[in-house]
Design an enzyme around this catalytic site. Structure first.
Site, mmCIF file in Angstrom:
data_model
loop_
_atom_site.group_PDB
_atom_site.id
_atom_site.type_symbol
_atom_site.label_atom_id
_atom_site.label_comp_id
_atom_site.label_asym_id
_atom_site.label_seq_id
_atom_site.Cartn_x
_atom_site.Cartn_y
_atom_site.Cartn_z
ATOM 1 N N ARG A 1 85.629 37.708 37.212
ATOM 2 C CA ARG A 1 84.258 37.430 36.748
ATOM 3 C C ARG A 1 83.967 38.110 35.407
ATOM 4 O O ARG A 1 82.862 38.591 35.170
ATOM 5 C CB ARG A 1 83.211 37.881 37.774
ATOM 6 C CG ARG A 1 83.230 37.104 39.070
ATOM 7 C CD ARG A 1 82.849 35.641 38.853
ATOM 8 N NE ARG A 1 82.663 34.932 40.116
ATOM 9 C CZ ARG A 1 83.647 34.362 40.801
ATOM 10 N NH1 ARG A 1 84.890 34.394 40.355
ATOM 11 N NH2 ARG A 1 83.388 33.726 41.936
ATOM 12 N N SER B 1 76.577 33.416 43.878
ATOM 13 C CA SER B 1 76.669 34.853 44.225
ATOM 14 C C SER B 1 75.839 35.653 43.229
ATOM 15 O O SER B 1 76.039 35.510 42.016
ATOM 16 C CB SER B 1 78.109 35.345 44.132
ATOM 17 O OG SER B 1 78.949 34.607 44.968
ATOM 18 N N GLU C 1 76.174 39.807 39.200
ATOM 19 C CA GLU C 1 77.011 38.809 38.518
ATOM 20 C C GLU C 1 76.136 37.928 37.617
ATOM 21 O O GLU C 1 76.549 37.478 36.555
ATOM 22 C CB GLU C 1 77.728 37.944 39.558
ATOM 23 C CG GLU C 1 78.734 36.991 38.956
ATOM 24 C CD GLU C 1 78.942 35.742 39.784
ATOM 25 O OE1 GLU C 1 78.164 34.792 39.631
ATOM 26 O OE2 GLU C 1 79.905 35.720 40.580
HETATM 27 P P1 FAD Z 1 74.513 29.461 32.146
HETATM 28 O O1 FAD Z 1 73.900 29.974 33.392
HETATM 29 O O2 FAD Z 1 73.691 28.592 31.285
HETATM 30 O O3 FAD Z 1 75.034 30.703 31.286
HETATM 31 C C1 FAD Z 1 75.834 31.686 31.887
HETATM 32 C C2 FAD Z 1 76.355 32.638 30.807
HETATM 33 O O4 FAD Z 1 77.256 31.957 29.955
HETATM 34 C C3 FAD Z 1 75.247 33.172 29.888
HETATM 35 O O5 FAD Z 1 75.598 34.470 29.500
HETATM 36 C C4 FAD Z 1 75.302 32.236 28.699
HETATM 37 O O6 FAD Z 1 74.819 32.815 27.513
HETATM 38 C C5 FAD Z 1 76.789 31.972 28.610
HETATM 39 N N1 FAD Z 1 77.119 30.658 28.040
HETATM 40 C C6 FAD Z 1 76.779 29.441 28.551
HETATM 41 N N2 FAD Z 1 77.287 28.463 27.769
HETATM 42 C C7 FAD Z 1 77.940 29.082 26.751
HETATM 43 C C8 FAD Z 1 78.660 28.626 25.612
HETATM 44 N N3 FAD Z 1 78.838 27.333 25.353
HETATM 45 N N4 FAD Z 1 79.183 29.560 24.768
HETATM 46 C C9 FAD Z 1 79.024 30.882 25.013
HETATM 47 N N5 FAD Z 1 78.353 31.363 26.065
HETATM 48 C C10 FAD Z 1 77.818 30.478 26.922
HETATM 49 N N6 FAD Z 1 80.484 30.773 39.809
HETATM 50 C C11 FAD Z 1 81.787 30.980 40.121
HETATM 51 O O7 FAD Z 1 82.522 31.592 39.355
HETATM 52 N N7 FAD Z 1 82.309 30.536 41.294
HETATM 53 C C12 FAD Z 1 81.576 29.861 42.198
HETATM 54 O O8 FAD Z 1 82.084 29.470 43.243
HETATM 55 C C13 FAD Z 1 80.210 29.619 41.889
HETATM 56 N N8 FAD Z 1 79.415 28.975 42.769
HETATM 57 C C14 FAD Z 1 78.099 28.741 42.463
HETATM 58 C C15 FAD Z 1 77.318 28.031 43.388
HETATM 59 C C16 FAD Z 1 75.984 27.757 43.103
HETATM 60 C C17 FAD Z 1 75.166 26.984 44.109
HETATM 61 C C18 FAD Z 1 75.427 28.183 41.869
HETATM 62 C C19 FAD Z 1 74.014 27.854 41.529
HETATM 63 C C20 FAD Z 1 76.191 28.908 40.961
HETATM 64 C C21 FAD Z 1 77.544 29.196 41.251
HETATM 65 N N9 FAD Z 1 78.361 29.916 40.367
HETATM 66 C C22 FAD Z 1 79.699 30.105 40.657
HETATM 67 C C23 FAD Z 1 77.815 30.435 39.106
HETATM 68 C C24 FAD Z 1 77.794 29.398 37.955
HETATM 69 O O9 FAD Z 1 78.048 28.110 38.449
HETATM 70 C C25 FAD Z 1 78.818 29.728 36.887
HETATM 71 O O10 FAD Z 1 78.621 31.017 36.379
HETATM 72 C C26 FAD Z 1 78.792 28.720 35.737
HETATM 73 O O11 FAD Z 1 79.898 28.897 34.892
HETATM 74 C C27 FAD Z 1 77.525 28.842 34.910
HETATM 75 O O12 FAD Z 1 77.492 27.759 34.014
HETATM 76 P P2 FAD Z 1 76.169 27.396 33.217
HETATM 77 O O13 FAD Z 1 76.549 26.353 32.226
HETATM 78 O O14 FAD Z 1 75.100 27.069 34.155
HETATM 79 O O15 FAD Z 1 75.903 28.776 32.481
HETATM 80 N N1 EPU Z 2 80.945 37.371 54.412
HETATM 81 C C1 EPU Z 2 80.096 37.873 55.374
HETATM 82 N N2 EPU Z 2 78.772 37.590 55.284
HETATM 83 C C2 EPU Z 2 78.259 36.851 54.276
HETATM 84 C C3 EPU Z 2 79.112 36.358 53.276
HETATM 85 C C4 EPU Z 2 80.470 36.633 53.376
HETATM 86 O O1 EPU Z 2 80.538 38.546 56.303
HETATM 87 O O2 EPU Z 2 77.043 36.645 54.272
HETATM 88 C C5 EPU Z 2 82.393 37.644 54.541
HETATM 89 C C6 EPU Z 2 83.043 36.681 55.540
HETATM 90 O O3 EPU Z 2 84.045 37.395 56.242
HETATM 91 C C7 EPU Z 2 83.677 35.639 54.631
HETATM 92 C C8 EPU Z 2 84.107 36.492 53.449
HETATM 93 O O4 EPU Z 2 83.070 37.477 53.309
HETATM 94 O O5 EPU Z 2 84.776 35.008 55.257
HETATM 95 C C9 EPU Z 2 84.264 35.721 52.145
HETATM 96 O O6 EPU Z 2 83.107 34.897 51.943
HETATM 97 P P1 EPU Z 2 83.165 33.638 50.947
HETATM 98 O O7 EPU Z 2 84.423 32.864 51.166
HETATM 99 O O8 EPU Z 2 81.887 32.926 51.022
HETATM 100 O O9 EPU Z 2 83.351 34.312 49.542
HETATM 101 P P2 EPU Z 2 82.567 35.461 48.771
HETATM 102 O O10 EPU Z 2 83.540 36.568 48.545
HETATM 103 O O11 EPU Z 2 81.291 35.814 49.421
HETATM 104 C C10 EPU Z 2 83.374 34.545 46.480
HETATM 105 C C11 EPU Z 2 82.786 34.192 45.154
HETATM 106 C C12 EPU Z 2 82.139 32.815 45.211
HETATM 107 C C13 EPU Z 2 83.207 31.795 45.589
HETATM 108 C C14 EPU Z 2 83.789 32.177 46.936
HETATM 109 C C15 EPU Z 2 84.921 31.270 47.350
HETATM 110 C C16 EPU Z 2 82.173 36.262 44.074
HETATM 111 C C17 EPU Z 2 81.092 37.161 43.639
HETATM 112 N N3 EPU Z 2 81.815 35.179 44.748
HETATM 113 O O12 EPU Z 2 82.301 34.698 47.386
HETATM 114 O O13 EPU Z 2 81.656 32.497 43.925
HETATM 115 O O14 EPU Z 2 82.673 30.492 45.662
HETATM 116 O O15 EPU Z 2 84.305 33.527 46.868
HETATM 117 O O16 EPU Z 2 86.042 31.525 46.584
HETATM 118 O O17 EPU Z 2 83.353 36.535 43.801
HETATM 119 C C18 EPU Z 2 79.751 32.692 42.521
HETATM 120 O O18 EPU Z 2 80.452 33.387 41.779
HETATM 121 O O19 EPU Z 2 78.571 32.379 42.246
HETATM 122 C C19 EPU Z 2 80.315 32.189 43.772
HETATM 123 C C20 EPU Z 2 79.633 31.470 44.656
#
Ligand code: FAD
Ligand code: EPU
Length: 338
Positions: free
Chosen positions: A164, A238, A334
């Site tokens: 991240r 997250s 994050e």
């Molecule tokens: P923004 O929120 O608009 O910006 C995020 C950051 O990036 C800011 O600092 C911004 O200034 C910068 N930025 C954006 N565009 C540019 C650019 N073109 N050049 C330079 N800087 C830029 N993230 C994960 O890693 N894994 C996940 O599984 C995951 N699951 C998610 C699930 C949900 C339901 C939601 C809502 C979010 C999740 N995220 C996850 C977080 C998010 O999707 C990512 O961080 C994504 O990359 C953000 O993209 P954005 O375009 O919305 O960025």
């Molecule tokens: N868990 C709990 N309680 C909860 C959530 C998780 O006990 O409420 C435990 C469970 O044992 C579960 C384990 O944690 O099996 C892992 O949970 P999950 O697979 O949902 O993953 P996470 O570690 O909570 C991370 C990323 C997610 C990404 C998933 C899947 C970060 C900060 N988050 O979540 O990314 O989608 O793994 O790879 O690393 C994001 O960055 O926004 C994001 C959603």
């Protein structure tokens, strides 16, 4: 001529759906738009923030500066043996790119299906899910220097990816606007099935020899079951990172909490599930007014109605304090706080 708008509402441009205004707002459709913006007085005299899909930001107040919304489009590819180099504009929707690649049999992005946001933001926090991170597939990116207005190329190594994290979040924060990203994909899939519920979900569907489309489908299904859809309930995924701690500290913690959920990082470090800690302290599904944590994933803070950015931020403070008190670990946010 690029338009700069004043007092622009941001509620529909952040997935938390909180109210905020930008003093100035401009949408860029081409790198040339950025060149033009660069020469404006508003660019020169105000702080700036680059916005993609707004899915990793929390506005706690109005933004008293210029928001630059990146909307540079286009997807192209070239083949070289078994490799496919796919180049996408920073403003492309991430999941549209995934669908484009999966649909053509270009392997590498399937585990990253359904992550919200734009292509341009994907290297910033090195998005990751289900055993794959952008660092595993990114070949290079182009970025506009906010100091010189020149476009610079970054190789994968230049991006200094970590969990991240990247150079765009640290040393070069606010110094570059990513305009294009190139991914190195493959016609020959190397499936990653180890993480989480992927194997289980494939078994449920009776699939023993999965394609990348199958992986994309099951990852999407797992995500839909676990994560709230921002179009119905505000959230930014997250809210905190999973903390990485020294192995000694981890052993100590594990003796007090034998069921603690953890993943090995290397011989000296363990990654602890922040969601597990937050749930253990009783926060899962708990609300303070309209700000709360998601019932299926305690790591995700949600806006169930008209929560302000401040209220969500205060909830995150309370969670940080509680985790610190009971686990002696300081959670790091994050989500980008503005
Ligand atoms: P923004 O929120 O608009 O910006 C995020 C950051 O990036 C800011 O600092 C911004 O200034 C910068 N930025 C954006 N565009 C540019 C650019 N073109 N050049 C330079 N800087 C830029 N993230 C994960 O890693 N894994 C996940 O599984 C995951 N699951 C998610 C699930 C949900 C339901 C939601 C809502 C979010 C999740 N995220 C996850 C977080 C998010 O999707 C990512 O961080 C994504 O990359 C953000 O993209 P954005 O375009 O919305 O960025
Ligand atoms: N868990 C709990 N309680 C909860 C959530 C998780 O006990 O409420 C435990 C469970 O044992 C579960 C384990 O944690 O099996 C892992 O949970 P999950 O697979 O949902 O993953 P996470 O570690 O909570 C991370 C990323 C997610 C990404 C998933 C899947 C970060 C900060 N988050 O979540 O990314 O989608 O793994 O790879 O690393 C994001 O960055 O926004 C994001 C959603």
């Amino acid at each position: 001529m690029i338009q700069i708008l004043e007092n622009f509402p941001l509620k529909n441009l952040n997935t938390f759906g909180v109210e905020a205004q930008a003093r100035w707002f401009a949408e860029v459709n081409t790198p040339e738009d950025l060149q033009q913006l660069f020469t404006s007085d508003i660019w020169k005299n105000h702080k700036r923030f680059v916005l993609g899909g707004g899915s990793n930001v929390l506005f706690t107040q109005d933004f008293d500066g210029l928001i630059v919304k990146v909307n540079i489009r286009g997807i192209e590819y070239r083949e070289e043996g078994d490799a496919i180099y796919v180049t996408a504009g920073a403003g492309e929707v991430w999941n549209d790119l995934v669908t484009f690649c999966v649909g053509r049999g270009f392997a590498g992005l399937e585990n990253l299906s359904l992550i919200p946001g734009s292509v341009g933001a994907s290297p910033v926090q090195n998005i990751g899910a289900y055993g794959v991170e952008v660092k595993d597939v990114l070949y290079s990116c182009s970025a506009f220097s906010t100091d010189t207005a020149q476009i610079r190329q970054f190789s994968n190594a230049d991006c200094r990816f970590a969990y991240r994290d990247s150079v765009f979040k640290s040393e070069l924060k606010n110094k570059f606007i990513i305009t294009q990203v190139t991914f190195k994909l493959s016609k020959i899939p190397h499936l990653k099935l180890e993480y989480g519920a992927i194997r289980q979900e494939l078994a449920n569907r009776g699939i023993s020899n999965p394609t990348i489309k199958d992986i994309s489908d099951v990852v999407s299904q797992i995500r839909v079951n676990k994560l709230p859809d921002p179009s119905t309930i505000g959230n930014a995924g997250s809210f905190f990172k999973n903390p990485i701690i020294p192995v000694d500290k981890f052993r100590h913690l594990q003796s007090a909490f034998p069921d603690i959920v953890h993943f090995s990082v290397d011989t000296h470090h363990e990654k602890i599930s922040a969601g597990w800690m937050i749930e253990k302290l009783g926060w899962k599904g708990r609300f303070i007014g309209p700000a709360g944590t998601w019932k299926n994933q305690a790591l995700v803070l949600v806006n169930s109605g008209n929560a302000t950015g401040i209220a969500i931020y205060e909830l995150s403070d309370a969670i940080i304090a509680d985790v610190e008190k009971h686990f002696d670990i300081t959670l790091e946010r994050e989500v980008n706080i503005l």
